[in-house]
Design an enzyme around this catalytic site. Structure first.
Site, PDB file in Angstrom:
ATOM      1  N   ALA A  10      57.164 122.657  12.414  1.00 37.41           N
ATOM      2  CA  ALA A  10      58.306 123.009  12.126  1.00 37.41           C
ATOM      3  C   ALA A  10      60.017 122.534  13.049  1.00 37.41           C
ATOM      4  O   ALA A  10      60.703 122.953  13.209  1.00 37.41           O
ATOM      5  CB  ALA A  10      58.824 124.467  11.797  1.00 37.41           C
ATOM      6  N   GLY A  11      59.428 121.107  13.332  1.00 35.24           N
ATOM      7  CA  GLY A  11      60.279 120.288  13.997  1.00 35.24           C
ATOM      8  C   GLY A  11      61.675 120.187  13.186  1.00 35.24           C
ATOM      9  O   GLY A  11      61.902 120.768  11.919  1.00 35.24           O
ATOM     10  N   GLY A  14      60.057 118.289   9.542  1.00 34.92           N
ATOM     11  CA  GLY A  14      59.407 120.246   9.101  1.00 34.92           C
ATOM     12  C   GLY A  14      60.790 120.577   8.556  1.00 34.92           C
ATOM     13  O   GLY A  14      60.557 121.150   7.324  1.00 34.92           O
ATOM     14  N   ARG A  82      58.752 111.083  19.445  1.00 42.66           N
ATOM     15  CA  ARG A  82      59.271 108.752  19.948  1.00 42.66           C
ATOM     16  C   ARG A  82      60.950 109.416  21.046  1.00 42.66           C
ATOM     17  O   ARG A  82      61.292 110.096  19.904  1.00 42.66           O
ATOM     18  CB  ARG A  82      59.444 108.141  19.238  1.00 42.66           C
ATOM     19  N   ARG A  88      55.986 103.473  18.995  1.00 37.61           N
ATOM     20  CA  ARG A  88      55.213 104.463  18.529  1.00 37.61           C
ATOM     21  C   ARG A  88      53.694 104.577  18.713  1.00 37.61           C
ATOM     22  O   ARG A  88      52.705 105.263  18.837  1.00 37.61           O
ATOM     23  CB  ARG A  88      54.783 103.866  16.755  1.00 37.61           C
ATOM     24  N   HIS A 175      53.424 100.631   9.414  1.00 34.38           N
ATOM     25  CA  HIS A 175      54.843 100.826   9.713  1.00 34.38           C
ATOM     26  C   HIS A 175      55.291 101.157  11.761  1.00 34.38           C
ATOM     27  O   HIS A 175      55.153 102.019  12.147  1.00 34.38           O
ATOM     28  CB  HIS A 175      54.613 102.800   9.960  1.00 34.38           C
TER      29      HIS A 175
HETATM   30  N1  APR Z   1      50.126 122.647  15.962  1.00 32.25           N
HETATM   31  C1  APR Z   1      51.587 122.736  15.522  1.00 32.25           C
HETATM   32  N2  APR Z   1      52.590 122.187  15.758  1.00 32.25           N
HETATM   33  C2  APR Z   1      52.340 121.462  16.811  1.00 32.25           C
HETATM   34  C3  APR Z   1      51.359 120.737  16.851  1.00 32.25           C
HETATM   35  C4  APR Z   1      50.684 121.130  16.513  1.00 32.25           C
HETATM   36  N3  APR Z   1      48.938 121.102  17.388  1.00 32.25           N
HETATM   37  N4  APR Z   1      51.908 120.377  18.733  1.00 32.25           N
HETATM   38  C5  APR Z   1      53.194 120.035  18.056  1.00 32.25           C
HETATM   39  N5  APR Z   1      53.922 120.556  17.295  1.00 32.25           N
HETATM   40  C6  APR Z   1      54.809 120.675  16.486  1.00 32.25           C
HETATM   41  C7  APR Z   1      55.762 121.015  17.716  1.00 32.25           C
HETATM   42  O1  APR Z   1      55.966 122.362  18.592  1.00 32.25           O
HETATM   43  C8  APR Z   1      57.285 120.714  17.349  1.00 32.25           C
HETATM   44  O2  APR Z   1      57.875 121.882  16.841  1.00 32.25           O
HETATM   45  O3  APR Z   1      55.713 119.743  15.835  1.00 32.25           O
HETATM   46  C9  APR Z   1      56.928 119.556  16.084  1.00 32.25           C
HETATM   47  C10 APR Z   1      57.081 118.680  16.026  1.00 32.25           C
HETATM   48  O4  APR Z   1      59.076 118.818  16.098  1.00 32.25           O
HETATM   49  P1  APR Z   1      59.806 118.148  16.801  1.00 32.25           P
HETATM   50  O5  APR Z   1      59.516 117.487  18.322  1.00 32.25           O
HETATM   51  O6  APR Z   1      61.320 118.276  15.804  1.00 32.25           O
HETATM   52  O7  APR Z   1      59.522 116.043  15.762  1.00 32.25           O
HETATM   53  P2  APR Z   1      59.969 115.736  14.423  1.00 32.25           P
HETATM   54  O8  APR Z   1      61.044 114.479  14.709  1.00 32.25           O
HETATM   55  O9  APR Z   1      60.383 116.662  13.719  1.00 32.25           O
HETATM   56  O10 APR Z   1      58.858 114.551  14.203  1.00 32.25           O
HETATM   57  C11 APR Z   1      57.663 114.798  13.918  1.00 32.25           C
HETATM   58  O11 APR Z   1      57.061 112.851  12.830  1.00 32.25           O
HETATM   59  O12 APR Z   1      58.406 110.761  12.268  1.00 32.25           O
HETATM   60  C12 APR Z   1      57.328 110.970  13.358  1.00 32.25           C
HETATM   61  O13 APR Z   1      57.578 109.967  15.714  1.00 32.25           O
HETATM   62  C13 APR Z   1      57.682 111.719  14.779  1.00 32.25           C
HETATM   63  O14 APR Z   1      55.681 111.808  15.373  1.00 32.25           O
HETATM   64  C14 APR Z   1      56.996 112.437  15.157  1.00 32.25           C
HETATM   65  C15 APR Z   1      56.464 113.537  13.854  1.00 32.25           C
END
Ligand code: APR
Length: 313
Positions: A10-11, A14, A82, A88, A175
């Site tokens: 939900a980052g 999401g 990243r 990556r 990618h």
């Molecule tokens: N289960 C559920 N959620 C998780 C887990 C897990 N095991 N591990 C990490 N998360 C959550 C984190 O808590 C965070 O909220 O994944 C979310 C990732 O969100 P962001 O850090 O905001 O990253 P975002 O920019 O959304 O990118 C996510 O997509 O494009 C790719 O390189 C990017 O790998 C990255 C991913």
């Protein structure tokens, strides 16, 4: 018909997908994140943002994988994003464990659900997810090349002074740094790109090489500007477009990362190639004939992807 989208992570990406689903009235959203507070907070914020919109679906936080049962599509963005200077590939070890965990959770809660993987390094993550989940490979697609192709089209549109919607192209392969924008299969409303350039402005042909380089580096360019986090608007839009293509049986022709078993000369690796997406997920892998230089570039990309994935086997 309204669908339920389960968003794992939900980052930034999401959360943006959740907003797009509500804004466009596409269905309901379940937000799942290891940081439950983040999922709950965003679910409340989004619910309140659309409280006055009759067309918007509901959004809630899921506390366990079991809460995701019955979802029509799952989009996985969980993992580390990243950081500046980080490739990556360096994300591989960390995010492979995350992906395997999620795959096992989903295998119990929603076996064979349509799954779009976004987490990087993308091709390796699709491979890990497939192996750990045991899902039908036609139901698991990595979102990367639709984004790489949009980026290529955007840069090309600037160079040519035309609308990006009038440019058709495919970026295939990994990618990452070895992705292959297919100049041979790029056209401006049906006119092959090279013919277009020769007819309109041959001086721009020189600039194509730099443009291919900028496309390969487009994600890193954004990371360098942002300093914290990576691109999220375009990845969110790309992932949702792919999910919708399948859910609505659009027969969309688009590149995505899938398991290859012989296609394009790749074996037991995931990588982006042109696909037809419809109600069965990947309905066809399209095999394009490539000129020698693009075939050689693709071979380099296959080798780079294999080098990433083989240690995981
Ligand atoms: N289960 C559920 N959620 C998780 C887990 C897990 N095991 N591990 C990490 N998360 C959550 C984190 O808590 C965070 O909220 O994944 C979310 C990732 O969100 P962001 O850090 O905001 O990253 P975002 O920019 O959304 O990118 C996510 O997509 O494009 C790719 O390189 C990017 O790998 C990255 C991913």
């Amino acid at each position: 018909m309204k669908k339920t989208f389960a968003l794992i992570g939900a980052g930034n990406i999401g959360g943006t997908i959740a907003q797009l689903v509500l804004e466009r009235g596409l269905g309901d959203v379940l937000l799942f994140d290891k940081n439950l507070g983040l999922a709950k907070g965003k679910a409340l914020d989004l619910s309140q943002a659309y409280a006055g919109s009759a067309h918007a679906g509901s959004v809630s936080a899921a506390e366990s994988y079991a809460d995701l049962a019955g979802a029509d599509a799952v989009i996985i963005t969980a993992g580390l994003a990243r950081k500046p200077g980080m490739t990556r590939e360096e994300l591989l070890a960390i995010n492979a464990d995350v992906m395997a965990d999620i795959a096992r959770g989903l295998a119990d809660a929603c076996p064979n659900v349509l799954t779009i993987v976004v987490t990087n390094p993308l091709d390796a993550m699709v491979w890990v997810f497939l192996k750990a989940s045991g899902f039908d490979p036609n139901r698991v697609i990595g979102m990367a090349s639709i984004l790489d192709t949009w980026r290529f089209k955007f840069f090309l549109a600037e160079l040519l002074g035309v609308n990006s919607a009038d440019i058709h192209s495919h970026v295939i392969g990994a990618h990452g740094a070895t992705m292959v924008p297919l100049i041979s299969h790029t056209s401006v409303q049906g006119t092959p790109l090279m013919a277009w350039l020769k007819n309109t402005d041959p001086s721009k042909i020189e600039r194509l090489k730099a443009l291919v380089g900028r496309t390969r580096n487009a994600g890193a360019e954004i990371v360098e500007h942002l300093k914290r986090g990576s691109a999220y608007f375009a990845p969110a839009n790309g992932a949702l477009a792919m999910a919708q293509a399948c859910l609505n049986d659009e027969k969309m022709v688009v590149s995505g990362s899938v398991m290859l078993n012989g296609e394009y000369g790749a074996h037991d690796i995931c990588m982006s190639v042109p696909l037809v997406l419809g109600k069965n997920g990947v309905e066809r892998i399209v095999q394009l004939a490539l000129p020698e230089d693009e075939q050689a570039a693709l071979l380099t990309s296959i080798k780079a992807t294999a080098a990433l994935i083989n240690p995981l086997k």
